[in-house]
Scaffold this active site. Sequence first.
Site, PDB file in Angstrom:
ATOM      1  N   ASP A  27       0.881  -1.157   0.000  1.00 21.90           N
ATOM      2  CA  ASP A  27       0.000   0.000   0.000  1.00 21.90           C
ATOM      3  C   ASP A  27       0.927   1.216   0.000  1.00 21.90           C
ATOM      4  O   ASP A  27       2.118   1.091   0.308  1.00 21.90           O
ATOM      5  CB  ASP A  27      -0.888  -0.035   1.248  1.00 21.90           C
ATOM      6  CG  ASP A  27      -1.796   1.178   1.359  1.00 21.90           C
ATOM      7  OD1 ASP A  27      -2.376   1.579   0.336  1.00 21.90           O
ATOM      8  OD2 ASP A  27      -1.911   1.718   2.470  1.00 21.90           O
TER       9      ASP A  27
ATOM     10  N   ASP B 140       0.017   5.100   1.082  1.00 22.69           N
ATOM     11  CA  ASP B 140      -0.155   5.993   2.232  1.00 22.69           C
ATOM     12  C   ASP B 140      -0.170   5.204   3.534  1.00 22.69           C
ATOM     13  O   ASP B 140      -0.963   4.282   3.696  1.00 22.69           O
ATOM     14  CB  ASP B 140      -1.449   6.801   2.098  1.00 22.69           C
ATOM     15  CG  ASP B 140      -1.466   7.691   0.856  1.00 22.69           C
ATOM     16  OD1 ASP B 140      -0.382   8.146   0.452  1.00 22.69           O
ATOM     17  OD2 ASP B 140      -2.552   7.927   0.317  1.00 22.69           O
TER      18      ASP B 140
ATOM     19  N   PHE C 169      -5.979  13.650   3.755  1.00 27.23           N
ATOM     20  CA  PHE C 169      -5.451  13.208   2.455  1.00 27.23           C
ATOM     21  C   PHE C 169      -4.099  13.862   2.150  1.00 27.23           C
ATOM     22  O   PHE C 169      -3.823  14.973   2.575  1.00 27.23           O
ATOM     23  CB  PHE C 169      -6.427  13.489   1.292  1.00 27.23           C
ATOM     24  CG  PHE C 169      -7.678  12.655   1.357  1.00 27.23           C
ATOM     25  CD1 PHE C 169      -7.799  11.505   0.595  1.00 27.23           C
ATOM     26  CD2 PHE C 169      -8.731  13.014   2.176  1.00 27.23           C
ATOM     27  CE1 PHE C 169      -8.939  10.727   0.647  1.00 27.23           C
ATOM     28  CE2 PHE C 169      -9.872  12.236   2.251  1.00 27.23           C
ATOM     29  CZ  PHE C 169      -9.977  11.091   1.485  1.00 27.23           C
TER      30      PHE C 169
ATOM     31  N   THR D 256      -2.786   1.300  -4.444  1.00 27.02           N
ATOM     32  CA  THR D 256      -3.221   2.350  -3.517  1.00 27.02           C
ATOM     33  C   THR D 256      -4.574   2.935  -3.896  1.00 27.02           C
ATOM     34  O   THR D 256      -4.800   3.292  -5.052  1.00 27.02           O
ATOM     35  CB  THR D 256      -2.146   3.463  -3.420  1.00 27.02           C
ATOM     36  OG1 THR D 256      -2.607   4.501  -2.564  1.00 27.02           O
ATOM     37  CG2 THR D 256      -1.792   4.046  -4.779  1.00 27.02           C
TER      38      THR D 256
ATOM     39  N   ARG E 234     -11.063  -0.869  -6.412  1.00 26.79           N
ATOM     40  CA  ARG E 234     -10.854  -0.263  -5.099  1.00 26.79           C
ATOM     41  C   ARG E 234     -10.749  -1.338  -4.032  1.00 26.79           C
ATOM     42  O   ARG E 234     -11.610  -2.200  -3.919  1.00 26.79           O
ATOM     43  CB  ARG E 234     -12.000   0.697  -4.775  1.00 26.79           C
ATOM     44  CG  ARG E 234     -11.784   1.422  -3.457  1.00 26.79           C
ATOM     45  CD  ARG E 234     -12.888   2.418  -3.174  1.00 26.79           C
ATOM     46  NE  ARG E 234     -12.802   2.827  -1.788  1.00 26.79           N
ATOM     47  CZ  ARG E 234     -11.986   3.758  -1.310  1.00 26.79           C
ATOM     48  NH1 ARG E 234     -11.194   4.395  -2.142  1.00 26.79           N
ATOM     49  NH2 ARG E 234     -11.950   4.047  -0.032  1.00 26.79           N
TER      50      ARG E 234
ATOM     51  N   ASP F 160      -1.630  -1.007   5.854  1.00 22.94           N
ATOM     52  CA  ASP F 160      -1.895  -0.431   7.171  1.00 22.94           C
ATOM     53  C   ASP F 160      -3.381  -0.376   7.507  1.00 22.94           C
ATOM     54  O   ASP F 160      -3.757   0.196   8.523  1.00 22.94           O
ATOM     55  CB  ASP F 160      -1.290   0.976   7.273  1.00 22.94           C
ATOM     56  CG  ASP F 160      -2.017   1.995   6.403  1.00 22.94           C
ATOM     57  OD1 ASP F 160      -2.484   1.628   5.296  1.00 22.94           O
ATOM     58  OD2 ASP F 160      -2.116   3.166   6.814  1.00 22.94           O
TER      59      ASP F 160
END
Length: 180
Positions: A9, A11, A21, A52, A102, A128
Amino acid sequence: MTHKIVVLDRDGVINQDSDAFIKSADEWQPIAGSLEAIARLNEAGWLVAVATNQSGIKRGYYDRANLSQMHQKMQSLLASVGGRVDWLNYSPYLADCGSVCRKPLDGMLRAIELRYGQGLKGMPMVGDSLTDIQAAQQAGLVPYLVKTGKGERTLASQATCLSGVPVYENLAAWVEEWLA
């Protein structure tokens, strides 16, 4: 040729995350040790793919050009430590769009399989959030959770859903153990 592929991932795993964001290259800041960890994976013969969710695009917080600038910064900083991301996949969609791309759905992982002409079953995926873990499990990857980004919050709120999922302080700690 069969490749060794690790899926990350972005972020909260590679770079700092924010509930507001990450909207620009200036806001994109690597987590300490993450870039060097990716370089170590590259050196050990692993292809590094990123999957991501980037719903900030559909929300109007930033556009694809801003996202491209963030990724150019990431690749440039990685190159400065001898690393690279080999494949980068993102989903601009909102959770209620129903897009298979997604996470927690596995469309981005299937795209990686198509790109490299091989399945990802049994390959590692580091994230995460619960959606990262669910996408990995759905596609047959082995999920790992890091405490950076939303990891601590995920651990606190989703402990029962994470049964059997190994947890690490950060990407560098995972890579250290993975390559040992």
